[in-house]
Design an enzyme around this catalytic site. Sequence first.
Site, PDB file in Angstrom:
ATOM      1  N   ASP A   1      11.249  -0.688  -2.350  1.00  0.00           N
ATOM      2  CA  ASP A   1      12.007  -0.597  -1.093  1.00  0.00           C
ATOM      3  C   ASP A   1      13.374   0.035  -1.369  1.00  0.00           C
ATOM      4  O   ASP A   1      14.155  -0.505  -2.152  1.00  0.00           O
ATOM      5  CB  ASP A   1      12.167  -2.015  -0.517  1.00  0.00           C
ATOM      6  CG  ASP A   1      13.057  -2.039   0.709  1.00  0.00           C
ATOM      7  OD1 ASP A   1      13.197  -0.988   1.363  1.00  0.00           O
ATOM      8  OD2 ASP A   1      13.601  -3.119   1.014  1.00  0.00           O
TER       9      ASP A   1
ATOM     10  N   ASP B   1      15.101  -3.252   3.738  1.00  0.00           N
ATOM     11  CA  ASP B   1      14.467  -3.964   4.862  1.00  0.00           C
ATOM     12  C   ASP B   1      13.292  -4.831   4.402  1.00  0.00           C
ATOM     13  O   ASP B   1      12.571  -5.403   5.222  1.00  0.00           O
ATOM     14  CB  ASP B   1      14.032  -2.985   5.967  1.00  0.00           C
ATOM     15  CG  ASP B   1      12.930  -2.044   5.502  1.00  0.00           C
ATOM     16  OD1 ASP B   1      12.553  -2.081   4.310  1.00  0.00           O
ATOM     17  OD2 ASP B   1      12.446  -1.244   6.333  1.00  0.00           O
TER      18      ASP B   1
ATOM     19  N   ASP C   1       8.961   1.874   0.813  1.00  0.00           N
ATOM     20  CA  ASP C   1       9.021   3.080   1.635  1.00  0.00           C
ATOM     21  C   ASP C   1       8.891   4.340   0.771  1.00  0.00           C
ATOM     22  O   ASP C   1       8.860   4.259  -0.458  1.00  0.00           O
ATOM     23  CB  ASP C   1      10.330   3.110   2.450  1.00  0.00           C
ATOM     24  CG  ASP C   1      11.537   2.772   1.594  1.00  0.00           C
ATOM     25  OD1 ASP C   1      11.629   3.306   0.469  1.00  0.00           O
ATOM     26  OD2 ASP C   1      12.381   1.957   2.031  1.00  0.00           O
TER      27      ASP C   1
ATOM     28  N   ASP D   1      -4.804   8.979   2.059  1.00  0.00           N
ATOM     29  CA  ASP D   1      -5.869   8.116   2.546  1.00  0.00           C
ATOM     30  C   ASP D   1      -6.352   8.654   3.894  1.00  0.00           C
ATOM     31  O   ASP D   1      -5.537   8.902   4.788  1.00  0.00           O
ATOM     32  CB  ASP D   1      -5.322   6.688   2.707  1.00  0.00           C
ATOM     33  CG  ASP D   1      -6.307   5.629   2.273  1.00  0.00           C
ATOM     34  OD1 ASP D   1      -7.449   5.674   2.756  1.00  0.00           O
ATOM     35  OD2 ASP D   1      -5.931   4.762   1.455  1.00  0.00           O
TER      36      ASP D   1
ATOM     37  N   ASP E   1     -11.502   6.275   3.515  1.00  0.00           N
ATOM     38  CA  ASP E   1     -11.693   4.875   3.864  1.00  0.00           C
ATOM     39  C   ASP E   1     -13.073   4.634   4.498  1.00  0.00           C
ATOM     40  O   ASP E   1     -13.445   5.340   5.445  1.00  0.00           O
ATOM     41  CB  ASP E   1     -10.582   4.508   4.867  1.00  0.00           C
ATOM     42  CG  ASP E   1     -10.473   3.037   5.116  1.00  0.00           C
ATOM     43  OD1 ASP E   1     -10.128   2.313   4.172  1.00  0.00           O
ATOM     44  OD2 ASP E   1     -10.715   2.604   6.261  1.00  0.00           O
TER      45      ASP E   1
ATOM     46  N   GLU F   1     -14.841   5.825  -0.113  1.00  0.00           N
ATOM     47  CA  GLU F   1     -15.056   4.376  -0.233  1.00  0.00           C
ATOM     48  C   GLU F   1     -16.340   4.034   0.503  1.00  0.00           C
ATOM     49  O   GLU F   1     -16.505   4.378   1.680  1.00  0.00           O
ATOM     50  CB  GLU F   1     -13.876   3.605   0.375  1.00  0.00           C
ATOM     51  CG  GLU F   1     -13.979   2.113   0.105  1.00  0.00           C
ATOM     52  CD  GLU F   1     -13.167   1.254   1.064  1.00  0.00           C
ATOM     53  OE1 GLU F   1     -12.794   0.142   0.688  1.00  0.00           O
ATOM     54  OE2 GLU F   1     -12.919   1.692   2.211  1.00  0.00           O
TER      55      GLU F   1
ATOM     56  N   HIS G   1      -5.944  -2.443  -3.560  1.00  0.00           N
ATOM     57  CA  HIS G   1      -5.181  -3.214  -2.565  1.00  0.00           C
ATOM     58  C   HIS G   1      -6.034  -4.210  -1.790  1.00  0.00           C
ATOM     59  O   HIS G   1      -5.507  -5.004  -1.021  1.00  0.00           O
ATOM     60  CB  HIS G   1      -4.494  -2.248  -1.601  1.00  0.00           C
ATOM     61  CG  HIS G   1      -5.489  -1.492  -0.766  1.00  0.00           C
ATOM     62  ND1 HIS G   1      -6.370  -0.580  -1.313  1.00  0.00           N
ATOM     63  CD2 HIS G   1      -5.766  -1.525   0.559  1.00  0.00           C
ATOM     64  CE1 HIS G   1      -7.141  -0.091  -0.359  1.00  0.00           C
ATOM     65  NE2 HIS G   1      -6.792  -0.644   0.787  1.00  0.00           N
ATOM     66  N   ASP G   2      -7.355  -4.152  -1.952  1.00  0.00           N
ATOM     67  CA  ASP G   2      -8.254  -5.059  -1.236  1.00  0.00           C
ATOM     68  C   ASP G   2      -8.848  -6.136  -2.135  1.00  0.00           C
ATOM     69  O   ASP G   2      -9.720  -6.886  -1.708  1.00  0.00           O
ATOM     70  CB  ASP G   2      -9.449  -4.285  -0.650  1.00  0.00           C
ATOM     71  CG  ASP G   2      -9.043  -3.326   0.445  1.00  0.00           C
ATOM     72  OD1 ASP G   2      -8.050  -3.600   1.141  1.00  0.00           O
ATOM     73  OD2 ASP G   2      -9.728  -2.299   0.599  1.00  0.00           O
TER      74      ASP G   2
HETATM   75  C1  GLC Z   1     -10.890  -0.256   3.710  1.00  0.00           C
HETATM   76  C2  GLC Z   1      -9.454  -0.423   3.273  1.00  0.00           C
HETATM   77  C3  GLC Z   1      -8.968  -1.732   3.760  1.00  0.00           C
HETATM   78  C4  GLC Z   1      -9.026  -1.740   5.263  1.00  0.00           C
HETATM   79  C5  GLC Z   1     -10.426  -1.382   5.772  1.00  0.00           C
HETATM   80  C6  GLC Z   1     -10.378  -0.986   7.200  1.00  0.00           C
HETATM   81  O1  GLC Z   1     -11.755  -1.159   3.132  1.00  0.00           O
HETATM   82  O2  GLC Z   1      -9.352  -0.259   1.909  1.00  0.00           O
HETATM   83  O3  GLC Z   1      -7.668  -2.033   3.322  1.00  0.00           O
HETATM   84  O4  GLC Z   1      -8.684  -2.998   5.754  1.00  0.00           O
HETATM   85  O5  GLC Z   1     -10.981  -0.290   5.093  1.00  0.00           O
HETATM   86  O6  GLC Z   1      -9.703   0.230   7.352  1.00  0.00           O
END
Ligand code: GLC
Length: 591
Positions: free
Chosen positions: A26, A30, A34, A103, A217, A270, A344-345
């Site tokens: 950051d 905030d 960013d 993404d 995605d 993905e 991140h998931d």
């Molecule tokens: C993918 C992303 C995830 C998101 C989902 C819906 O799995 O990696 O973070 O919540 O798609 O877009």
Amino acid sequence: MSERDIERRWWKEAVVYQIYPRSFNDSDGDGIGDIPGIVEKVEYLDDLGVDVVWLCPVYDSPNADNGYDIRDYRAIMDEFGTMADWETLLDELHARDIKLIMDLVVNHTSDEHEWFVRSRVEEEGYEDFYWWREGRDADEVSWSAKEGPEGEAPPNAWKSFFGGPAWAYDDGREEWYLHLFDVKQPDLNWENPRVRDEVFDMMEWWFDKGIDGFRMDVINLVSKPDGLPNDPEDPFGGAMSQSTNGPRIHEFLSEMSERVLDDEYLTVGEMLGPEMPMAHARRYLDPDEDGLSMLFHFEHMLLDRGDAIWERGEWALSDLKAVFNRWDEGLEEVGWNSLYLNNHDQPRMVSRFGNDGEYRRESAKLLGTLLHTLRGTPYIYQGEELGMTNYPFDSLDEFRDVDTLNPLRNAIADGDVESFDAVKEVVRANSRDNARTPVQWSSDPNAGFTDGEPWIPVNPNYEEVNIESERRDDDSVWHYYRDLISLRSEYDVVVYGEYDPLFPDDDTVWVYTRTLTGEESDEQLLVALNFSDDEVAVGLSEVVTSDHATLLIGNYGDGGDGDAGADAEGELAAGDLHLRPWEARVYHHER
Ligand code: GLC
């Protein structure tokens, strides 16, 4: 594989670093990471040695799902900065030969996207941009939605992956729209050629700005079957089984490939779902078909999971190996693997597959060794390079993620789960928020991530686990990662060598060779990884064919322990190789 057969591609030789911007750095106090914060750290990324940055969504979004709900594909989210900041980031990365992939979230938009706003009022040309359907008579179905008009049930039995029905009722249009994810993430209707035109134009717009590719995605969900059939076998009522790898998926993706993709881009799709038939995977990756560079499958991520976030599955090391072995073999002739153990998931890999207590350092290095010496392109998720761990969540207030909070709140309200405390251990291990706590830069307040109040709590172990202290310590996970990354550019066998697993049924050690044979070289790696807290012996007499293999890298910071089958210089001899807890060794020899 001989050298002649190798199809060299820059993205096979690359290491990708994933940035989740909200939690990276950051710059303005905030509490939210960013783009200028990323610019400040470009030098850091260069020093680490990565070749590509994958930037999670930075587009304008109301943040129902942290940017995966896009309101405007051509604008930057205010909290993250401006388009000028983004352009600076691209220039700074490119100036250091680091590529940038963005993404691409096009299975759905935000319900605040102008297409949806127009579709909602049936504006001409936009009526069918999304999946609108009439409801069913509630008497015909065994369950009913809590929302929607009296006596009416959603169009089918599909459940959202984030909990509740996959349909929401719109009072104005008096119809239901499909949302496989959050209610604020309506699914785009790819059957409509205008939707595809819009998506492809938008991709072209970003390519024109100079990006090097896309991470796509949930891209295998964009084709849904006619009639949207239910499936009682599917925990999501059909939403998962019917939407994954749907009837027109390869047609849509090959159209995308033909219209907007280029051989030089890195594209990684993905692919949601339990087990993907290899024939599909090969079509996604075949340059003559869909032409993606790589895909992310979920098979290893599902081993320890149940159907809900408060459930768990039993797995053994041999199961994990079987997944990687299947994929290496499956993509041997056509395709290329991506290698990841967290993102991140997903929870932090060292807490999930390693030992984040006594052997945090060793097991983080061991998992890194695996990812960087299997055949495929390694993806490092921010913080992995210092061995960041899961967060010790203790109450529901500490979570931010819809995918944790929605299903859990629904289940508690429906009485399926007694209370958070009753499922705390499992939920805290599974939640996506484990990956989303801020990157631990230093031992300063808030781990040096922000001068303000962070949007999600910082892991309390930051005083010990942080980048600043690891950079000062030669034996840290961070330095080891840097060495792993550099191996790739020094040894062709690391990138292109054929993978041969040994002892596939062993639940303690993962041992394999990588071999590259050609006119100019004949070299081999032997990788031995001990996935346990105990010392183990690996019988190598049948495997070791050379008496002059040398230790290329090992996670105990020495050349071996004297009688461990390797001498003080790290030479490998046939016999038993003794591995200490979570020990990883990579030997190299010219044959
Ligand atoms: C993918 C992303 C995830 C998101 C989902 C819906 O799995 O990696 O973070 O919540 O798609 O877009």
